[in-house]
Design a protein around this motif. Structure first.
Motif, PDB file in Angstrom:
ATOM      1  N   ALA A   1       0.841  -1.202   0.000  1.00 20.19           N
ATOM      2  CA  ALA A   1       0.000   0.000   0.000  1.00 20.19           C
ATOM      3  C   ALA A   1       0.876   1.251   0.000  1.00 20.19           C
ATOM      4  N   ALA A   2       1.922   1.244   0.837  1.00 23.19           N
ATOM      5  CA  ALA A   2       2.808   2.413   0.918  1.00 23.19           C
ATOM      6  C   ALA A   2       3.484   2.668  -0.426  1.00 23.19           C
ATOM      7  N   MET A   3       3.911   1.594  -1.077  1.00 24.60           N
ATOM      8  CA  MET A   3       4.556   1.745  -2.386  1.00 24.60           C
ATOM      9  C   MET A   3       3.578   2.296  -3.423  1.00 24.60           C
ATOM     10  N   ALA A   4       2.321   1.783  -3.395  1.00 27.26           N
ATOM     11  CA  ALA A   4       1.321   2.237  -4.365  1.00 27.26           C
ATOM     12  C   ALA A   4       1.002   3.718  -4.173  1.00 27.26           C
ATOM     13  N   LEU A   5       1.228   4.225  -2.952  1.00 26.38           N
ATOM     14  CA  LEU A   5       0.979   5.643  -2.673  1.00 26.38           C
ATOM     15  C   LEU A   5       2.278   6.451  -2.793  1.00 26.38           C
ATOM     16  N   HIS A   6       3.269   5.866  -3.450  1.00 27.33           N
ATOM     17  CA  HIS A   6       4.558   6.532  -3.722  1.00 27.33           C
ATOM     18  C   HIS A   6       5.305   6.937  -2.471  1.00 27.33           C
ATOM     19  N   CYS A   7       5.121   6.199  -1.382  1.00 29.72           N
ATOM     20  CA  CYS A   7       5.864   6.512  -0.160  1.00 29.72           C
ATOM     21  C   CYS A   7       7.285   5.965  -0.255  1.00 29.72           C
ATOM     22  N   ARG A   8       8.190   6.638   0.434  1.00 29.14           N
ATOM     23  CA  ARG A   8       9.515   6.072   0.638  1.00 29.14           C
ATOM     24  C   ARG A   8       9.396   5.052   1.769  1.00 29.14           C
ATOM     25  N   ILE A   9       9.921   3.842   1.564  1.00 33.58           N
ATOM     26  CA  ILE A   9       9.817   2.815   2.594  1.00 33.58           C
ATOM     27  C   ILE A   9      11.021   2.924   3.528  1.00 33.58           C
ATOM     28  N   ASN A  10      10.753   3.020   4.814  1.00 34.32           N
ATOM     29  CA  ASN A  10      11.858   2.991   5.774  1.00 34.32           C
ATOM     30  C   ASN A  10      12.243   1.541   6.022  1.00 34.32           C
TER      31      ASN A  10
ATOM     32  N   HIS B   1       6.589  10.472   2.937  1.00 29.58           N
ATOM     33  CA  HIS B   1       6.825  11.294   1.739  1.00 29.58           C
ATOM     34  C   HIS B   1       6.163  10.735   0.481  1.00 29.58           C
ATOM     35  N   GLY B   2       4.925  10.306   0.588  1.00 31.70           N
ATOM     36  CA  GLY B   2       4.213   9.814  -0.593  1.00 31.70           C
ATOM     37  C   GLY B   2       3.349  10.896  -1.225  1.00 31.70           C
ATOM     38  N   TRP B   3       2.613  10.520  -2.236  1.00 31.65           N
ATOM     39  CA  TRP B   3       1.664  11.445  -2.890  1.00 31.65           C
ATOM     40  C   TRP B   3       0.719  10.652  -3.780  1.00 31.65           C
TER      41      TRP B   3
END
Ligand code: ADP
Ligand code: MG
Ligand code: ZN
Length: 491
Positions: free
Chosen positions: A74-83, A114-116
């Motif tokens: 989900a985080a990747m699909a929302l363009h987040c940086r993964i910690n 930091h997603g969008w």
């Protein structure tokens, strides 16, 4: 209905709303976040509990690997940086449906940041920042009975305790109630495409808190915000925000001050009520959970997760517009769910004209579904049925009037197009004498095209087939008609 505003458009236009949304989403795992209990919805109360999710002393949590994978996807699909390393923290507060006295969440080191996402806006699209996506567990449920009478009771169901959630926090980038609605719609669409949640709002799988403040246009500082809690549909979020924006402007125009607080939306009255003041920000005394090591999602694991990413709705729409020469509006309707888009693409690949399939969906299906109060998934006519109808229309074997009648029949009887068509298809004219007479008529009426044909432009034959088909009211046997037209023109 929302109370109408007493403010003039000129006054409203002086202000700018600032909105940030917090969305809680339940992940579609079989079991809970830190124990093996089932996470299924709707079971008898307190039947899906164990020492871990009941918070009994000495019980230790074990993290659900699948929940991490869903949250990361989900985080990747929302363009987040993964910690690569994130930390579970205890958020301490008392509530009867929270037996541990704290909720396991993530605080200063969340899984994603930091997603969008881009949302449709009057001028093209607008990018809305996503501050963070973190993992946490849900609390149980309190159910109240006989409110405000002498037999008032509260029941506690702890089945939901410990089910895995992600919280998605937006930047305060949203500038209108409509934009908030679009943002939520896109977020839900992405989560459904990635299949990390069923996003069922009635069952509480997706919940939204809306933070809103207003400021004078051109001002730099944000105003004090109100947080509208747990509104249970996107349309209500929009209505609640519209109301809340006007309420805050009224307060300021009257010389008052907006207080930072939580408010509840009453959808029957279309207004919000103060719930509790947030003047003293509550202190949850977050600290790293000593029972859980830091969560490490290594680069290799991240790549494994990324490899399971499906094509996302926005990209899919763009590709489909290109590939099938359909409009943006077509693509919007056709991708409203991943399953529906899959069905369309399957049908479109087999059909003579994908564009015609799309046109039928938009022109003949959507309206009938709406009138019948049905979702796309409940349509009596399958995608295959629509493709069959499109092919028949394309070949001229089915007039548009006849097609409409057959579609109506499908909705009356609940049968698929193929079934109705076989039973009620128009009588075909297969009498060569009758067909030849029609062809003669068309040839006599179009001497210029005859000349073109005889001059070598053989493709003009299709024009004659079309005209004769029209004359037969769509009832000519198409194969025979084709044959006879060529014969006549060559003869
Ligand atoms: P809190 O500590 O009250 O939870 P956060 O800073 O965590 O506040 O922000 C919660 C949400 O509120 C975020 O989505 C954020 O974008 C939004 N937000 C923050 N300040 C404002 C404001 N002044 N007006 C509207 N929304 C805001
Ligand atoms: Mg917050
Ligand atoms: Zn359990």
């Amino acid at each position: 209905m929302p109370a109408t505003s007493i403010l003039s458009p000129e006054i409203l236009a002086k202000y700018e709303p600032v909105i940030g949304l917090e969305v809680h989403v339940q992940l579609l795992t079989e079991t809970k976040a830190f124990c093996g209990c089932s996470a299924r919805f709707g079971s008898a109360p307190n039947t899906q509990v164990c020492p871990v999710c009941l918070g009994l002393p000495g019980a230790l949590p074990v993290l659900n690997r699948r929940a991490v994978e869903f949250a990361t996807l989900a985080a990747m699909a929302l363009h987040c940086r993964i910690n690569e390393t994130s930390v579970f923290a205890r958020k301490n507060y008392f509530y009867p449906d929270l037996p541990k006295g704290y909720q396991i969440s993530q605080f200063d080191k969340p899984l994603g940041e930091h997603g969008w996402i881009d949302v449709p806006a009057p001028a093209g699209t607008k990018r809305i920042g996503i501050t963070r996506l973190h993992m946490e567990e849900d609390a149980g449920k309190s159910m109240h009975e006989g409110f405000h009478d002498s037999r008032e009771r509260t029941y506690i169901d702890l089945n939901r305790c410990g089910t895995p959630l992600v919280e998605i926090v937006s930047e305060p980038d949203i500038r209108s109630a409509d934009e908030a609605y679009e943002y939520l719609t896109r977020i839900k669409e992405i989560l459904l495409y990635t299949a990390v949640s069923d996003c069922n709002m009635e069952e509480g799988s997706l919940r939204c808190d809306a933070n809103v403040s207003v400021r004078l246009k051109g001002a730099e500082k944000f105003g004090a915000k109100a947080e509208v809690k747990n509104v249970n549909s996107f349309r209500f979020v929009r209505a609640a925000l519209e109301h809340e924006i006007e309420r805050q402007i009224e307060v300021i125009e009257a010389g008052g001050r907006v207080v930072q607080e939580s408010r509840l939306y009453n959808s029957a009255e279309g207004r919000t009520y103060s719930m509790r003041s947030k003047e003293q920000a509550h202190d949850y005394r977050y600290f790293p959970d000593p029972d859980l090591p830091p969560l490490v999602v290594s680069n290799a694991w991240q790549e494994e997760i990324r490899a399971t990413m499906p094509e996302l709705p926005e990209a899919r729409r763009e590709r489909m517009i290109d590939e099938y020469e359909i409009t943006a509006q077509d693509a919007q309707v056709l991708t409203s769910s991943r399953a529906f888009a899959d069905q369309f693409e399957q049908a479109a690949k087999a059909a003579k004209s994908p564009k015609r399939v799309a046109n039928l969906v938009q022109g003949e299906l959507v309206g009938r579904l709406k009138a019948a109060g049905l979702e796309l998934a409940q349509s009596p006519i399958s995608m295959q049925g629509i493709a069959q109808a499109a092919d028949l229309a394309e070949s001229g074997a089915l007039s548009s009037k006849m097609l409409k009648q057959l579609f109506d029949r499908c909705f009356e009887t609940g049968e698929d197009f193929g079934v109705v068509y076989e039973r009620e298809k128009p009588q075909q004219i297969s009498d060569s004498g009758a067909l030849e007479k029609m062809i003669d008529e068309v040839i006599a009426a179009n001497p210029k095209q005859v000349e073109q044909y005889r001059g070598g432009k053989k493709t003009v034959a299709a024009f004659f087939v079309g005209q004769a088909m029209k004359l037969s009211k769509g009832q000519a046997n198409p194969a025979l008609l084709n044959e006879l037209v060529t014969k006549k023109l060559d003869g």
